[in-house]
Enzyme design. Structure first.
Site, PDB file in Angstrom:
ATOM      1  N   HIS A  11       0.823  -1.215   0.000  1.00 17.25           N
ATOM      2  CA  HIS A  11       0.000   0.000   0.000  1.00 17.25           C
ATOM      3  C   HIS A  11       0.856   1.264   0.000  1.00 17.25           C
ATOM      4  O   HIS A  11       0.454   2.281  -0.573  1.00 17.25           O
ATOM      5  CB  HIS A  11      -0.994  -0.051   1.167  1.00 17.25           C
ATOM      6  N   HIS A  44      -7.770  -8.022  -8.191  1.00 16.47           N
ATOM      7  CA  HIS A  44      -8.066  -8.865  -7.028  1.00 16.47           C
ATOM      8  C   HIS A  44      -8.315  -7.921  -5.844  1.00 16.47           C
ATOM      9  O   HIS A  44      -7.411  -7.608  -5.082  1.00 16.47           O
ATOM     10  CB  HIS A  44      -6.898  -9.807  -6.733  1.00 16.47           C
ATOM     11  N   SER A  51      -6.707  -1.991  -0.890  1.00 14.96           N
ATOM     12  CA  SER A  51      -6.357  -1.208  -2.086  1.00 14.96           C
ATOM     13  C   SER A  51      -7.573  -0.496  -2.697  1.00 14.96           C
ATOM     14  O   SER A  51      -7.429   0.650  -3.162  1.00 14.96           O
ATOM     15  CB  SER A  51      -5.646  -2.090  -3.125  1.00 14.96           C
ATOM     16  N   GLU A  78     -13.437  -9.139  -8.165  1.00 17.58           N
ATOM     17  CA  GLU A  78     -13.288  -9.988  -6.979  1.00 17.58           C
ATOM     18  C   GLU A  78     -14.139 -11.242  -7.205  1.00 17.58           C
ATOM     19  O   GLU A  78     -15.216 -11.153  -7.786  1.00 17.58           O
ATOM     20  CB  GLU A  78     -13.737  -9.216  -5.716  1.00 17.58           C
ATOM     21  N   GLY A  93     -10.492 -11.651 -12.218  1.00 17.45           N
ATOM     22  CA  GLY A  93      -9.714 -10.467 -12.586  1.00 17.45           C
ATOM     23  C   GLY A  93      -8.662 -10.748 -13.642  1.00 17.45           C
ATOM     24  O   GLY A  93      -8.375  -9.891 -14.489  1.00 17.45           O
ATOM     25  N   ASP A 135      -2.995  -8.562  -7.531  1.00 19.55           N
ATOM     26  CA  ASP A 135      -2.679  -8.927  -6.144  1.00 19.55           C
ATOM     27  C   ASP A 135      -3.435 -10.199  -5.730  1.00 19.55           C
ATOM     28  O   ASP A 135      -4.259 -10.181  -4.815  1.00 19.55           O
ATOM     29  CB  ASP A 135      -3.080  -7.722  -5.253  1.00 19.55           C
TER      30      ASP A 135
END
Ligand code: SAM
Length: 288
Positions: A19, A42, A103, A121, A148, A168
């Site tokens: 982050h 993700h 995120s 997601e 994704g 991610d």
């Protein structure tokens, strides 16, 4: 397939690295008065309560964001860490740390009108959390309960031809390593000026150990692609193949300011949240 819940890990050392880098990339994109897209392949649940549920069971944030939180007003800490803490502070009243942004929330609170956030997601519970979290937001955020990896190509290039793609996945399934590489191979030719931020875990698993070299090879095979690679290890390796002792961020087309910011932040993080003598960082970059 659906065993991974990011709430267990929210705010840990790996989230701090990930982050902090994302905030730097977003701050850079925000410097120009031109809209951009963030595509998060993700997304996870979007926002995490560190004082209840999964987060308190694991206690992982104690050695990550909770360790840094008391220093948020200290002007002597590295700028990149301070920028992340500033974003976390926007969600928390007073001195208690309760909310930690995933995120999607980080991006949502930084984007301007005209910028766009696309979230993917697959976990049914996380999708519901995302949908209820962003229910009041009428414009600028779209959420899809879809794969994704498979969906990214269809979003590229984003209409403003500026943006960040954040990849991610959980990597509990070792096929995620292969899918990240294939997704990048498909995506970059469609949007080669975009910034791509790929997070990966440092665990004692063959696929994870080989992954950074595979990412560098892939970047070398593509025309006009710069990259930056940063890792933050907080302790010695656990031999079980599961225990996370560090993580890495591989950034394709990074902001030119990122290397210098991380060169200050990473050694400071090793000193501040490192857990044993094996704590270390690496930072390398290549320009095409
Ligand atoms: N990006 C989030 C953040 O920084 O706050 C954390 C994401 S978490 C590491 C990974 C998420 O990917 C999980 O919520 C998982 O359910 C989801 N997921 C797993 N496979 C997926 C896929 N193929 N497409 C979209 N989401 C997926």
């Amino acid at each position: 397939m659906f065993s991974y819940r990011h709430g267990f890990h929210a705010g840990n050392h790996a989230d701090v690295l990930k982050h902090m880098v994302l905030v730097q990339v977003l701050e850079h994109l925000l410097q120009k008065d031109k809209p951009f897209w963030v595509i998060d392949t993700h997304a996870g649940g979007g926002l995490y309560d560190l004082t209840s549920g999964y987060a308190t069971k694991s206690g992982e944030s104690a050695s990550g964001i909770a360790n840094l939180w008391p220093m948020r007003r200290d002007k002597s800490i590295p700028e990149a860490v301070r920028s992340l803490l500033k974003q976390v502070a926007l969600l928390n009243d007073g001195d208690d740390l309760k909310w930690y942004p995933g995120s999607p929330q980080l991006a949502a609170q930084m984007l301007r009108e005209g910028d766009h956030l696309r979230l993917f997601e697959l976990h049914p519970t996380e999708i519901k959390l995302l949908e209820s979290h962003f229910a009041g937001v009428k414009r600028g955020v779209s959420i899809q309960g879809a794969d994704g990896f498979a969906s990214l190509r269809g979003c590229l290039p984003p209409p403003p031809r500026r943006g960040l793609v954040h990849i991610d996945p959980p990597y509990e399934n070792k096929d995620d390593y292969r899918r990240v590489l294939q997704t990048l191979k498909d995506a970059i030719p469609k949007f080669n000026s975009g910034t791509y931020a790929i997070w990966y875990p440092e665990v004692a698993r063959r696929e994870a150990i080989q992954f950074p070299a595979q990412l560098k090879r892939l970047a070398a095979e593509l025309p006009k692609v710069d990259w930056l690679h940063a890792t933050l290890r907080v302790k010695g390796a656990e031999r079980d193949g599961v225990g996370l002792f560090g993580s890495g961020m591989f950034i394709i087309n990074p902001p030119y300011t990122l290397y210098d910011k991380l060169a200050v932040a990473l050694p400071w993080l090793v000193e501040t949240i490192g857990q044993d003598d094996h704590a270390a960082y690496t930072l390398e970059a290549q320009q095409s």
